[in-house]
Scaffold this motif. Sequence first.
Motif, PDB file in Angstrom:
ATOM      1  N   TYR A   1       0.860  -1.184   0.000  1.00  0.00           N
ATOM      2  CA  TYR A   1       0.000   0.000   0.000  1.00  0.00           C
ATOM      3  C   TYR A   1       0.888   1.223   0.000  1.00  0.00           C
ATOM      4  O   TYR A   1       1.823   1.333   0.799  1.00  0.00           O
ATOM      5  CB  TYR A   1      -0.908   0.050   1.228  1.00  0.00           C
ATOM      6  CG  TYR A   1      -1.497   1.420   1.432  1.00  0.00           C
ATOM      7  CD1 TYR A   1      -2.478   1.909   0.571  1.00  0.00           C
ATOM      8  CD2 TYR A   1      -1.024   2.269   2.438  1.00  0.00           C
ATOM      9  CE1 TYR A   1      -2.986   3.187   0.719  1.00  0.00           C
ATOM     10  CE2 TYR A   1      -1.540   3.548   2.590  1.00  0.00           C
ATOM     11  CZ  TYR A   1      -2.516   4.006   1.738  1.00  0.00           C
ATOM     12  OH  TYR A   1      -3.012   5.271   1.876  1.00  0.00           O
ATOM     13  N   SER A   2       0.606   2.167  -0.909  1.00  0.00           N
ATOM     14  CA  SER A   2       1.393   3.400  -0.966  1.00  0.00           C
ATOM     15  C   SER A   2       0.480   4.614  -1.044  1.00  0.00           C
ATOM     16  O   SER A   2      -0.321   4.736  -1.989  1.00  0.00           O
ATOM     17  CB  SER A   2       2.321   3.401  -2.176  1.00  0.00           C
ATOM     18  OG  SER A   2       2.977   4.658  -2.280  1.00  0.00           O
ATOM     19  N   PRO A   3       0.586   5.530  -0.088  1.00  0.00           N
ATOM     20  CA  PRO A   3      -0.208   6.762  -0.146  1.00  0.00           C
ATOM     21  C   PRO A   3       0.330   7.780  -1.159  1.00  0.00           C
ATOM     22  O   PRO A   3      -0.250   8.848  -1.329  1.00  0.00           O
ATOM     23  CB  PRO A   3      -0.102   7.304   1.283  1.00  0.00           C
ATOM     24  CG  PRO A   3       1.202   6.784   1.787  1.00  0.00           C
ATOM     25  CD  PRO A   3       1.399   5.447   1.141  1.00  0.00           C
ATOM     26  N   GLU A   4       1.428   7.429  -1.854  1.00  0.00           N
ATOM     27  CA  GLU A   4       1.989   8.329  -2.866  1.00  0.00           C
ATOM     28  C   GLU A   4       1.068   8.461  -4.076  1.00  0.00           C
ATOM     29  O   GLU A   4       1.097   9.469  -4.775  1.00  0.00           O
ATOM     30  CB  GLU A   4       3.357   7.824  -3.335  1.00  0.00           C
ATOM     31  CG  GLU A   4       4.460   7.899  -2.301  1.00  0.00           C
ATOM     32  CD  GLU A   4       5.777   7.414  -2.869  1.00  0.00           C
ATOM     33  OE1 GLU A   4       6.120   7.806  -4.008  1.00  0.00           O
ATOM     34  OE2 GLU A   4       6.470   6.627  -2.190  1.00  0.00           O
ATOM     35  N   ILE A   5       0.282   7.430  -4.331  1.00  0.00           N
ATOM     36  CA  ILE A   5      -0.658   7.480  -5.459  1.00  0.00           C
ATOM     37  C   ILE A   5      -2.083   7.504  -4.913  1.00  0.00           C
ATOM     38  O   ILE A   5      -2.373   6.871  -3.909  1.00  0.00           O
ATOM     39  CB  ILE A   5      -0.451   6.308  -6.438  1.00  0.00           C
ATOM     40  CG1 ILE A   5      -0.449   4.966  -5.694  1.00  0.00           C
ATOM     41  CG2 ILE A   5       0.831   6.495  -7.226  1.00  0.00           C
ATOM     42  CD1 ILE A   5      -0.379   3.772  -6.600  1.00  0.00           C
ATOM     43  N   GLU A   6      -2.965   8.226  -5.592  1.00  0.00           N
ATOM     44  CA  GLU A   6      -4.324   8.440  -5.079  1.00  0.00           C
ATOM     45  C   GLU A   6      -5.376   8.199  -6.153  1.00  0.00           C
ATOM     46  O   GLU A   6      -5.164   8.501  -7.331  1.00  0.00           O
ATOM     47  CB  GLU A   6      -4.485   9.871  -4.560  1.00  0.00           C
ATOM     48  CG  GLU A   6      -3.591  10.219  -3.388  1.00  0.00           C
ATOM     49  CD  GLU A   6      -3.802  11.646  -2.921  1.00  0.00           C
ATOM     50  OE1 GLU A   6      -4.619  12.370  -3.552  1.00  0.00           O
ATOM     51  OE2 GLU A   6      -3.169  12.056  -1.940  1.00  0.00           O
ATOM     52  N   ILE A   7      -6.502   7.679  -5.710  1.00  0.00           N
ATOM     53  CA  ILE A   7      -7.665   7.500  -6.579  1.00  0.00           C
ATOM     54  C   ILE A   7      -8.910   7.941  -5.801  1.00  0.00           C
ATOM     55  O   ILE A   7      -9.031   7.661  -4.608  1.00  0.00           O
ATOM     56  CB  ILE A   7      -7.803   6.033  -7.030  1.00  0.00           C
ATOM     57  CG1 ILE A   7      -6.803   5.742  -8.150  1.00  0.00           C
ATOM     58  CG2 ILE A   7      -9.208   5.716  -7.511  1.00  0.00           C
ATOM     59  CD1 ILE A   7      -6.899   4.349  -8.741  1.00  0.00           C
ATOM     60  N   ILE A   8      -9.814   8.630  -6.468  1.00  0.00           N
ATOM     61  CA  ILE A   8     -11.094   9.013  -5.864  1.00  0.00           C
ATOM     62  C   ILE A   8     -12.124   7.951  -6.223  1.00  0.00           C
ATOM     63  O   ILE A   8     -12.273   7.575  -7.393  1.00  0.00           O
ATOM     64  CB  ILE A   8     -11.552  10.395  -6.368  1.00  0.00           C
ATOM     65  CG1 ILE A   8     -10.529  11.465  -5.950  1.00  0.00           C
ATOM     66  CG2 ILE A   8     -12.932  10.735  -5.824  1.00  0.00           C
ATOM     67  CD1 ILE A   8     -10.760  12.805  -6.607  1.00  0.00           C
ATOM     68  N   HIS A   9     -12.843   7.459  -5.224  1.00  0.00           N
ATOM     69  CA  HIS A   9     -13.850   6.412  -5.430  1.00  0.00           C
ATOM     70  C   HIS A   9     -15.219   6.936  -5.010  1.00  0.00           C
ATOM     71  O   HIS A   9     -15.422   7.281  -3.854  1.00  0.00           O
ATOM     72  CB  HIS A   9     -13.478   5.170  -4.605  1.00  0.00           C
ATOM     73  CG  HIS A   9     -14.380   4.001  -4.850  1.00  0.00           C
ATOM     74  ND1 HIS A   9     -14.647   3.053  -3.890  1.00  0.00           N
ATOM     75  CD2 HIS A   9     -15.092   3.642  -5.952  1.00  0.00           C
ATOM     76  CE1 HIS A   9     -15.478   2.145  -4.396  1.00  0.00           C
ATOM     77  NE2 HIS A   9     -15.761   2.480  -5.638  1.00  0.00           N
ATOM     78  N   LYS A  10     -16.151   6.957  -5.965  1.00  0.00           N
ATOM     79  CA  LYS A  10     -17.495   7.460  -5.668  1.00  0.00           C
ATOM     80  C   LYS A  10     -18.320   6.461  -4.869  1.00  0.00           C
ATOM     81  O   LYS A  10     -19.257   6.856  -4.180  1.00  0.00           O
ATOM     82  CB  LYS A  10     -18.219   7.794  -6.977  1.00  0.00           C
ATOM     83  CG  LYS A  10     -17.499   8.825  -7.834  1.00  0.00           C
ATOM     84  CD  LYS A  10     -18.198   8.958  -9.160  1.00  0.00           C
ATOM     85  CE  LYS A  10     -17.388   9.770 -10.145  1.00  0.00           C
ATOM     86  NZ  LYS A  10     -18.016   9.809 -11.473  1.00  0.00           N
ATOM     87  N   GLU A  11     -18.037   5.169  -5.026  1.00  0.00           N
ATOM     88  CA  GLU A  11     -18.663   4.066  -4.284  1.00  0.00           C
ATOM     89  C   GLU A  11     -20.073   3.710  -4.736  1.00  0.00           C
ATOM     90  O   GLU A  11     -20.975   4.532  -4.732  1.00  0.00           O
ATOM     91  CB  GLU A  11     -18.714   4.338  -2.771  1.00  0.00           C
ATOM     92  CG  GLU A  11     -17.360   4.301  -2.105  1.00  0.00           C
ATOM     93  CD  GLU A  11     -17.496   4.208  -0.600  1.00  0.00           C
ATOM     94  OE1 GLU A  11     -18.085   5.126  -0.010  1.00  0.00           O
ATOM     95  OE2 GLU A  11     -17.015   3.227  -0.041  1.00  0.00           O
ATOM     96  N   GLY A  12     -20.212   2.427  -5.111  1.00  0.00           N
ATOM     97  CA  GLY A  12     -21.530   1.825  -5.291  1.00  0.00           C
ATOM     98  C   GLY A  12     -22.328   2.259  -6.497  1.00  0.00           C
ATOM     99  O   GLY A  12     -23.533   2.047  -6.547  1.00  0.00           O
ATOM    100  N   GLY A  13     -21.688   2.870  -7.504  1.00  0.00           N
ATOM    101  CA  GLY A  13     -22.435   3.397  -8.630  1.00  0.00           C
ATOM    102  C   GLY A  13     -23.212   2.349  -9.407  1.00  0.00           C
ATOM    103  O   GLY A  13     -24.375   2.534  -9.743  1.00  0.00           O
ATOM    104  N   SER A  14     -22.587   1.208  -9.698  1.00  0.00           N
ATOM    105  CA  SER A  14     -23.236   0.190 -10.523  1.00  0.00           C
ATOM    106  C   SER A  14     -24.422  -0.447  -9.825  1.00  0.00           C
ATOM    107  O   SER A  14     -25.486  -0.626 -10.410  1.00  0.00           O
ATOM    108  CB  SER A  14     -22.215  -0.889 -10.900  1.00  0.00           C
ATOM    109  OG  SER A  14     -21.233  -0.362 -11.753  1.00  0.00           O
ATOM    110  N   LEU A  15     -24.259  -0.783  -8.555  1.00  0.00           N
ATOM    111  CA  LEU A  15     -25.380  -1.392  -7.828  1.00  0.00           C
ATOM    112  C   LEU A  15     -26.516  -0.402  -7.643  1.00  0.00           C
ATOM    113  O   LEU A  15     -27.687  -0.757  -7.709  1.00  0.00           O
ATOM    114  CB  LEU A  15     -24.918  -1.913  -6.470  1.00  0.00           C
ATOM    115  CG  LEU A  15     -24.315  -3.315  -6.449  1.00  0.00           C
ATOM    116  CD1 LEU A  15     -23.934  -3.706  -5.039  1.00  0.00           C
ATOM    117  CD2 LEU A  15     -25.257  -4.348  -7.034  1.00  0.00           C
TER     118      LEU A  15
END
Length: 281
Positions: free
Chosen positions: A234-248
């Motif tokens: 796990y590295s906090p150097e890289i980041e992704i934004i996750h909106k969560e649960g869109g498909s369901l």
Amino acid sequence: MTAFIILHYKNIQDTKECIQSIKKLNGAKKIVVVDNATLNEKERIEFQKEVDDVLCLKENIGFAKANNEGCTLAIQKYKPDFLVVINNDTIIKQKNFLEKIFKIYQRKKFDILGPKIICPEKSGSVNPYRPLKNINEVDEEIQYQKKLAKIYQNSILYFLLKIYIFLKSKIVSPPIFKNGEKEEQNVALHGCALIFSQKYYQKHMDIFIKDTFLYHEEDLLYNRIVKEHLVSLYSPEIEIIHKEGGSLNTLFQKKDRQKLLFRTEEIIKSLEILKKEMAKE
């Protein structure tokens, strides 16, 4: 070169935003969209103009199998240095995201890398997360999920549960969520964004354990990591934004009880598979 695998299910706007964020990144990349049997011909053609490949599956085969199909296509066609498998409800804003992955690999030689995952309604990162580490823990979780399933099957019990959760939220302050502040090795990683090195896929052409439909793919991967002494990072150097649960959310819309029951039933199935994998020598 890095290949991105985006699993698409119904939520076209999220997938478009995900694609556009990837296209803005610096560095060589390929984008593969895997559609779980939801795109019509017009939509497929529209996506083909934006990405390198669109793989349209004939039926919805779930998370693990569909992502495996996309990864196999990317490996055979492009032989990438890295596979970035991400949910369609994610966005990458770091322009040097790919450069950071290469630098981290030079330092750690990871099999699987997980980024800092930022969710709009949470503080901290959902990465790394606590896995189920033994059969006893899996059994306990199965029993808990079976109890939930009985509640979701009964409209009165479900209504009472909603009241209880509402009252509890008014009385008990939510805990301060602190996670992902430092780099950690040999940890479980959240499935919404996973980076696999060539070192990993040369050992496992099936990137994920293919027997599940949804849920606990991370625990199955972690079980593989532990048994084979792979390097997860796990590295906090890289980041992704996750909106969560869109498909369901798109699938069920306002049918909350149906959504929760489906989720619980799939979790139980995946936990049974995890239990079998853990029991193997």
